[in-house]
Enzyme design. Sequence first.
Site, short mmCIF file in Angstrom:
data_model
loop_
_atom_site.label_atom_id
_atom_site.label_comp_id
_atom_site.label_asym_id
_atom_site.label_seq_id
_atom_site.Cartn_x
_atom_site.Cartn_y
_atom_site.Cartn_z
CG HIS A 134 -0.47 0.10 2.47
ND1 HIS A 134 -0.95 0.87 3.40
CD2 HIS A 134 0.77 -0.42 2.99
CE1 HIS A 134 -0.31 0.69 4.64
NE2 HIS A 134 0.90 -0.10 4.27
CG HIS A 135 3.75 2.24 2.63
ND1 HIS A 135 2.84 3.22 3.17
CD2 HIS A 135 4.14 1.34 3.59
CE1 HIS A 135 2.72 2.77 4.43
NE2 HIS A 135 3.30 1.64 4.82
CB SER A 136 4.17 0.32 -3.96
OG SER A 136 4.86 0.31 -5.24
#
Length: 692
Positions: A134-136
């Site tokens: 989810h941070h990518s």
Amino acid sequence: MGTALVYHEDMTATRLLWDDPECEIECPERLTAALDGLRQRGLEQRCLCLSACEASEEELGLVHSPEYVALVRRTQTLDKEELQALSKQYDAVYFHPNTFHCAQLAVGAALQLVDAVLTGAVHNGLALVRPPGHHSQKAAANGFCVFNNVAIAAKHAKQKYGLQRILIVDWDIHHGQGIQYIFDDDPSVLYFSWHRYEHGRFWPFLQESDACAVGQGQGQGFTVNLPWNQVGMGNADYLAAFLHVLLPLAFEFDPELVLVSAGFDSAIGDPEGQMQATPECFAHLTQLLQVLAGGRICAVLEGGYNLESLAQSVCMMVQTLLGDPTPPLLGLMVPCQSALESIQSVQTAQAPHWTSLQQNVTPVMSPSTHFPEGRSLPLLAESSMCQVAEDALSPLPDGLCLRPIPPICTAVALTVPGAALALPPGVLHQEGSALKEETEAWARLHKSLFQDEGLAALGKILCLLDGILDGQVRSGIAVTTALATAATLDVVIQRCLSHGAQRLLCVALGQLDRPLDLADDGSGKGLMHMCTCPWCSLLGRRILWLNIRGKEATIGSMFHISTPLPQTTGGFLSCILGLVLPLAYGFQPDMVVMALGPAHGLQNAQAALLAAMLRGPAGGRILAVVEEESILELARTLAQVLHGEAPPSLGPFLMASPEEIQALMFLKAQLAPRWKLLQVAAPSPGPCSPVA
């Protein structure tokens, strides 16, 4: 249709090859611990297990640039020093020669799960993956994440299946800024994230993680950030966030699919989150989401770095997806002041974009109005917080607080022939009946109302009720004659109390007055008599009576409440989410009796939603008593939801009327000092603060 579990052992291949304290917690054991937990509990064997396949580069390109995909592909040929040098170009990331393969498998697992759910092969499922996603971002790895698994899954669902409304629920303890950036201007994706923020002092240190970041352009209002500004948030805080923010917006949005960025670093014991929500909480959160999108839920693993807490939380989520009873939710249901302030700040930021928040009927409580018993957060050092977690988590084989699965999930006691009602598979017709002498003894108080057919119905009801109380049946639907509905409810309540029920929630709809004097439970001791256990000492009376009927809102006591039946979808949802469920979770019943009496006024979809959402607080132990006139279609619908199916849609969202809002405001203002899940605190003054 079942639950899918998507996994591939190759995703354990990547491991940190050099010394980096920040990255070492993202290790292969995260997957093996979760899978071992599922196997020990027999949960893996009950799932449809799918072996993950690599996503294609075309599928990766739904979110990521070709240049970035090519860069990650090249890591397969780099040596250790080159991998370390490349990793330093990103924030909290490490690369390994197997990273590209593992990241392709992680995306592929998410896509396979979406395909399985949207084609009807399964109803829901979990993809156990690493690296997380989810941070990518479009052209950057970030925070252990290489490709954005959930964002690609959402794009895939839109492109392949034509979905127009997708809800992403990100309960990882870090802000999923990658998902936010990707869908920032997209009104087809509603992204909700709660995350440790601490006024911008916690990673990733972004001002756009605060509540005032609501999306751009056409996407305004479709990014919902709930920042936690202290550590130590617990079960009550997470529940309050769902009831007062997420679920009102979700019902108004009406998603066709729910994707969960399932990060369990938000659970107790995790060194990253330092929160106190127990694994059982994630069972309840999952069940609350199951009433959305026809129950189509695809969960994809994100963070989680305490292996014991991670494994237990994964098991809790999977058992709920499988339809098992939710375990008791421990702890006082008292949200802390900091959590209430965060919730209020989100409501304020989002109200211009959502009708459900414009009709907000949550009483605003300033800090000075909080009663002394209101919970405040301890400011514990990390070592102290971890010690608290170790004390709370016992080893996995004995540590999960699981309710035994009853042999019968749902049974229906009918006065009409069984063939007249086509029940869903797995729902049984109740054939047995209590002994005639026992039935007549219970009926003597209302003998004039229990004649012939009514007496026969009572015998079947008593037999069904005993099955629920003895743990042989999870939930049931009982049919009574119209004249005997109130008398039947009287007998049911007294039977529950005499059979050892300590906290009984009665939700009565229609023209049903209190069937007995709530100052007396039939034992001669009165309802002020307390059980000796700590919970009863804290919670007080044994019956919470909630009557949804009539034209006026009245309060006989903090345990005897009457509210009008709202006539709009918005009013009905506000009643359920803003009143019924906070009361139910605050009371923590061990049994729910739902009675639909004469002129109850509920549509089948409304009755189904109410029954489905009452499953959580009492672990699925529900008896629905329905008068005969409305039995066939209503009983079938109730049987479906009590058996675990999602309730039907309520239809178009219509804002609550001023009269409905006024009635709920009156009740909640009076009840909030006692039932803390009803309240929200006043926000801190000033706009979103800059990053410190």
